[in-house]
Design a protein around this motif. Structure first.
Motif, mmCIF file in Angstrom:
data_model
loop_
_atom_site.group_PDB
_atom_site.id
_atom_site.type_symbol
_atom_site.label_atom_id
_atom_site.label_comp_id
_atom_site.label_asym_id
_atom_site.label_seq_id
_atom_site.Cartn_x
_atom_site.Cartn_y
_atom_site.Cartn_z
ATOM 1 N N TYR A 126 -39.898 22.483 -14.959
ATOM 2 C CA TYR A 126 -38.652 22.897 -15.624
ATOM 3 C C TYR A 126 -38.759 22.731 -17.130
ATOM 4 O O TYR A 126 -38.541 23.670 -17.902
ATOM 5 C CB TYR A 126 -37.464 22.081 -15.079
ATOM 6 C CG TYR A 126 -36.255 22.115 -15.998
ATOM 7 C CD1 TYR A 126 -35.525 23.286 -16.169
ATOM 8 C CD2 TYR A 126 -35.864 20.979 -16.727
ATOM 9 C CE1 TYR A 126 -34.429 23.339 -17.032
ATOM 10 C CE2 TYR A 126 -34.775 21.020 -17.590
ATOM 11 C CZ TYR A 126 -34.063 22.199 -17.734
ATOM 12 O OH TYR A 126 -33.001 22.247 -18.600
ATOM 13 N N LYS A 164 -38.762 25.463 -20.317
ATOM 14 C CA LYS A 164 -37.768 25.418 -21.416
ATOM 15 C C LYS A 164 -38.502 25.300 -22.758
ATOM 16 O O LYS A 164 -38.124 25.932 -23.744
ATOM 17 C CB LYS A 164 -36.793 24.245 -21.232
ATOM 18 C CG LYS A 164 -35.834 24.358 -20.064
ATOM 19 C CD LYS A 164 -34.929 25.573 -20.131
ATOM 20 C CE LYS A 164 -33.873 25.480 -21.216
ATOM 21 N NZ LYS A 164 -32.909 26.611 -21.149
ATOM 22 N N ASP A 215 -24.483 37.034 -15.199
ATOM 23 C CA ASP A 215 -24.965 35.954 -14.331
ATOM 24 C C ASP A 215 -25.421 36.545 -12.997
ATOM 25 O O ASP A 215 -24.769 37.423 -12.440
ATOM 26 C CB ASP A 215 -23.856 34.914 -14.099
ATOM 27 C CG ASP A 215 -24.400 33.602 -13.583
ATOM 28 O OD1 ASP A 215 -24.303 32.584 -14.314
ATOM 29 O OD2 ASP A 215 -24.929 33.577 -12.438
HETATM 30 P P1 NAD Z 1 -26.758 25.651 -13.963
HETATM 31 O O1 NAD Z 1 -27.924 25.617 -13.049
HETATM 32 O O2 NAD Z 1 -25.498 24.969 -13.576
HETATM 33 O O3 NAD Z 1 -26.375 27.185 -14.283
HETATM 34 C C1 NAD Z 1 -27.328 28.176 -14.502
HETATM 35 C C2 NAD Z 1 -26.634 29.536 -14.380
HETATM 36 O O4 NAD Z 1 -27.608 30.559 -14.686
HETATM 37 C C3 NAD Z 1 -26.087 29.839 -12.992
HETATM 38 O O5 NAD Z 1 -24.787 30.396 -13.066
HETATM 39 C C4 NAD Z 1 -27.078 30.864 -12.422
HETATM 40 O O6 NAD Z 1 -26.501 31.762 -11.489
HETATM 41 C C5 NAD Z 1 -27.518 31.574 -13.688
HETATM 42 N N1 NAD Z 1 -28.837 32.206 -13.567
HETATM 43 C C6 NAD Z 1 -29.974 31.643 -13.093
HETATM 44 N N2 NAD Z 1 -30.976 32.538 -13.102
HETATM 45 C C7 NAD Z 1 -30.469 33.694 -13.635
HETATM 46 C C8 NAD Z 1 -31.010 34.972 -13.920
HETATM 47 N N3 NAD Z 1 -32.297 35.241 -13.682
HETATM 48 N N4 NAD Z 1 -30.202 35.910 -14.464
HETATM 49 C C9 NAD Z 1 -28.901 35.644 -14.719
HETATM 50 N N5 NAD Z 1 -28.322 34.449 -14.446
HETATM 51 C C10 NAD Z 1 -29.099 33.490 -13.912
HETATM 52 O O7 NAD Z 1 -27.311 25.110 -15.353
HETATM 53 P P2 NAD Z 1 -26.581 24.232 -16.492
HETATM 54 O O8 NAD Z 1 -26.740 22.804 -16.158
HETATM 55 O O9 NAD Z 1 -25.240 24.794 -16.749
HETATM 56 O O10 NAD Z 1 -27.555 24.538 -17.731
HETATM 57 C C11 NAD Z 1 -27.291 25.642 -18.589
HETATM 58 C C12 NAD Z 1 -28.315 25.655 -19.700
HETATM 59 O O11 NAD Z 1 -28.222 24.453 -20.441
HETATM 60 C C13 NAD Z 1 -29.764 25.759 -19.234
HETATM 61 O O12 NAD Z 1 -30.466 26.586 -20.132
HETATM 62 C C14 NAD Z 1 -30.273 24.331 -19.317
HETATM 63 O O13 NAD Z 1 -31.670 24.296 -19.530
HETATM 64 C C15 NAD Z 1 -29.501 23.833 -20.516
HETATM 65 N N6 NAD Z 1 -29.268 22.376 -20.578
HETATM 66 C C16 NAD Z 1 -28.672 21.744 -19.522
HETATM 67 C C17 NAD Z 1 -28.386 20.385 -19.621
HETATM 68 C C18 NAD Z 1 -27.684 19.646 -18.493
HETATM 69 O O14 NAD Z 1 -27.481 18.444 -18.609
HETATM 70 N N7 NAD Z 1 -27.262 20.301 -17.417
HETATM 71 C C19 NAD Z 1 -28.734 19.688 -20.778
HETATM 72 C C20 NAD Z 1 -29.355 20.368 -21.839
HETATM 73 C C21 NAD Z 1 -29.602 21.721 -21.710
#
Ligand code: NAD
Ligand code: TDX
Length: 332
Positions: free
Chosen positions: A148, A152, A33
């Motif tokens: 965004y 994705k 991360d």
């Molecule tokens: P979040 O923003 O809370 O966490 C993202 C994490 O990725 C963070 O810890 C950040 O430091 C890390 N990160 C970002 N850029 C990075 C990089 N270049 N290298 C390494 N680490 C990096 O996101 P989330 O809500 O936990 O979402 C996680 C995944 O789930 C994402 O792929 C998102 O598209 C997907 N998703 C989220 C939801 C939702 O409701 N939050 C729903 C469906 C899918």
């Protein structure tokens, strides 16, 4: 014992998934991360040192990614820029992390023959009309609305191309809106809860009639773990728990659970290109893999989430003022 590399494991869903793995399996977990504004080392506090390693780094760093992928049996890829509103202000990091980062991981799993699971979102399918009886399925056409969701969608296409062209062993999942502990205060539910805890009011975009299909983050984790063990290579599974609610109803429930009048919220500027409704049909996951959500009652899960934010102010407080200042600049 399987060795799993979890990208983005310091974020909301990633950190909950890591804890889920530690509690429900005997795997050892390495988190990669970058600790962007959305990553928080505190979300991974207290995990057993003999089964958990944290690596600070970028998924776009090919040599680091290759070294970590080489040492693991499975990659579960959560790392992303995840917030629609940020992507409307500045899409650049969404392009690099969501597209180039995914490409970098795919090249590494291709090189070492490592199994890969791709975490994605229902937003790749665009939105549905409020009165549409249909929900998204695995065969819904891609039609993303925001920078965004477009990145994705692009990352999903990259994964399928690497499966077909290079024989990469990958599965994909597209999940609906998650809620639960450790979610950043920029997101809808934590923002409204912490606004009220701060003596302020919830902020509803537009009329508040947009519908999201809520699922507890632990139910997302159980589905992902099941797909990584039972899912068929090359297949996509939609994850959802039949939790459709409009934003106004969610805000009213939060206010009620916090002992406030149900109408004590403000309408603010709407989001540009705001998707109207998301809804997931998770029949494939349920019928083929036998998955079932545990949090079937949204209000109970929401009440537990509110309690978590009440008990963990030290976790969210450092981000709150900056987050609200950013929203204030665009009248939200
Ligand atoms: P979040 O923003 O809370 O966490 C993202 C994490 O990725 C963070 O810890 C950040 O430091 C890390 N990160 C970002 N850029 C990075 C990089 N270049 N290298 C390494 N680490 C990096 O996101 P989330 O809500 O936990 O979402 C996680 C995944 O789930 C994402 O792929 C998102 O598209 C997907 N998703 C989220 C939801 C939702 O409701 N939050 C729903 C469906 C899918
Ligand atoms: O203050 C707010 N007021 C408001 O009305 C905020 C922050 C949001 N909203 C609305 C916009 C959406 O209709 O609430 C809904 C949910 O907003 P977000 O929490 O920003 O989520 P959303 O845009 O639906 O995207 C989320 O689900 C799909 C995640 O952030 C994505 O990462 C995931 O892919």
């Amino acid at each position: 014992m399987t060795k799993i590399l979890v990208t983005g494991g310091a974020g909301f869903i990633g950190s909950n998934f890591v804890r889920y793995l530690i509690n429900h399996t005997d795997t050892s977990v390495t988190v990669l991360d970058k600790l962007t504004y959305a990553g928080n080392r505190e979300s991974l506090r207290g995990l057993p040192k003999n089964r958990f390693t944290f690596v600070l780094g970028d998924i776009c760093d090919a040599s680091l990614v290759h070294e970590l992928v080489r040492r693991n049996d499975l990659v579960v890829h959560f790392a992303a820029e995840s917030h629609n509103d940020n992507s409307l202000r500045d899409p650049s990091t969404f392009i690099s992390t969501n597209l180039v980062g995914t490409y970098t991981l795919l090249e590494a799993v291709r090189r070492y023959g490592t199994r890969y699971h791709h975490i994605s979102t229902d937003e790749v399918y665009g939105d549905l009309a409020l009165e549409d009886p249909d929900r998204f399925t695995e065969s819904s056409p891609y039609n993303p609305s925001s920078p965004y969701s477009a990145t994705k969608a692009g990352s999903d296409h990259l994964v399928r191309a690497w499966v077909r062209s290079f024989g990469v062993e990958a599965t994909l999942s597209n999940c609906s809106n998650n809620y639960g502990p450790y979610q950043h205060v920029e997101k809808f539910i934590p923002r409204q809860i912490t606004n009220v805890l701060d003596g302020g009011r919830p902020r509803l975009y537009g009329a508040g009639l947009n519908v999201r299909d809520w699922i507890h983050v632990d139910d997302h984790s159980s589905a992902v773990l099941l797909i990584t063990t039972e899912g068929k290579i090359g297949e996509t599974y939609l994850i959802g728990a039949d939790g459709e609610r409009n934003n106004k109803e969610v805000v009213e429930t939060i206010l009620e659970l916090l002992g406030q009048p149900r109408d004590a919220y403000d309408h603010v500027n709407d989001r540009a290109g705001h998707d109207l409704r998301y809804a997931i049909d998770s029949t494939k996951l349920r019928m083929e893999l036998g998955w079932r959500p545990i949090f079937s009652d949204f209000n109970t899960g929401l009440a537990a989430t509110i309690e978590w934010y009440q008990a963990n102010e030290a976790w969210w407080r450092p981000q709150k003022a900056q987050t609200e200042a950013t929203y204030a600049r665009v009248g939200q």
